[in-house]
Design a protein around this motif. Sequence first.
Motif, PDB file in Angstrom:
ATOM      1  N   GLU A  34       1.129  -5.143 -10.262  1.00 39.06           N
ATOM      2  CA  GLU A  34       0.496  -5.576  -8.923  1.00 39.06           C
ATOM      3  C   GLU A  34       1.215  -4.812  -7.863  1.00 39.06           C
ATOM      4  N   TYR A  35       0.436  -4.421  -6.801  1.00 41.47           N
ATOM      5  CA  TYR A  35       0.810  -3.824  -5.648  1.00 41.47           C
ATOM      6  C   TYR A  35       0.443  -4.793  -4.498  1.00 41.47           C
ATOM      7  N   ARG A  36       1.563  -5.181  -3.789  1.00 43.47           N
ATOM      8  CA  ARG A  36       1.648  -6.192  -2.644  1.00 43.47           C
ATOM      9  C   ARG A  36       1.553  -5.320  -1.461  1.00 43.47           C
ATOM     10  N   GLN A  37       1.016  -5.978  -0.392  1.00 46.40           N
ATOM     11  CA  GLN A  37       0.913  -5.291   0.857  1.00 46.40           C
ATOM     12  C   GLN A  37       2.199  -5.142   1.568  1.00 46.40           C
ATOM     13  N   PRO A  38       2.671  -3.972   1.972  1.00 50.60           N
ATOM     14  CA  PRO A  38       3.889  -3.731   2.359  1.00 50.60           C
ATOM     15  C   PRO A  38       4.213  -4.372   3.669  1.00 50.60           C
ATOM     16  N   VAL A  39       5.429  -4.720   3.787  1.00 52.57           N
ATOM     17  CA  VAL A  39       6.025  -5.450   5.181  1.00 52.57           C
ATOM     18  C   VAL A  39       6.669  -4.109   5.918  1.00 52.57           C
ATOM     19  N   TYR A  40       6.298  -4.060   7.316  1.00 54.30           N
ATOM     20  CA  TYR A  40       6.560  -2.970   8.019  1.00 54.30           C
ATOM     21  C   TYR A  40       8.097  -2.878   8.238  1.00 54.30           C
TER      22      TYR A  40
END
Length: 220
Positions: free
Chosen positions: A4-10
């Motif tokens: 799984e590739y989660r959305q990154p946190v800036y």
Amino acid sequence: MTKEYRQPVYAPPEGAADLFLIRHGESAPARSGVSFPMKDSSGDPPLHPQGERQASAVGERLKGEIFAALYVTKLMRTHQTAAPLAQHLNMTPIENPDLHEVNLGDWDGGLYRIKAAEGDPIYQRVRDTQDWSPIPGAETRDAFFGRVRRGLLGVAAAHANQRVAVFVHGGVIGAALAMATGSEPFAFLGAANGSISRLVIHGERMIVRGFNETQHLDHL
């Protein structure tokens, strides 16, 4: 199992500075025939009582943040706005020579507000051209933007991988965000007194992370 590739946190880039740009609280009103006190040809009014309340709210909002430094301009209203946060954090603000408000020439000292309220034709030209140069003796937009850029890049260069609070003026915030976004020059004028905007600077690149946060002022 499928990866799984989660959305990154800036997170700011390595070496970047994270600047909280705080507009000073509301300053004293302009009055016909009465100039503000002046400092180096710039109008230097103190805070209005509402501005003092806004400054206190800024201090409460930001006292839990970790700042490497606090910056102010040469003008009294930024010093007064920074004071509550400086007291909370036991820090002494640093004065930056480049980040004071645009010099309005013959209209400094409060006359700009009056001319704007009256719809003066020169004020209309300022709005139409998005440049202060129609005002006699005023700083040009290009000169002001260049000065603001120099000031911001200087602060950022001194604070790689750090967060700083910079207490400035509405024109400075407008210039900073216009440069960062490539917008029309006056697109970001009008940040609220006591508002918080956020700019990440990496080298000479400016990245907008927020504009005109005011929730801490809602109770005033």
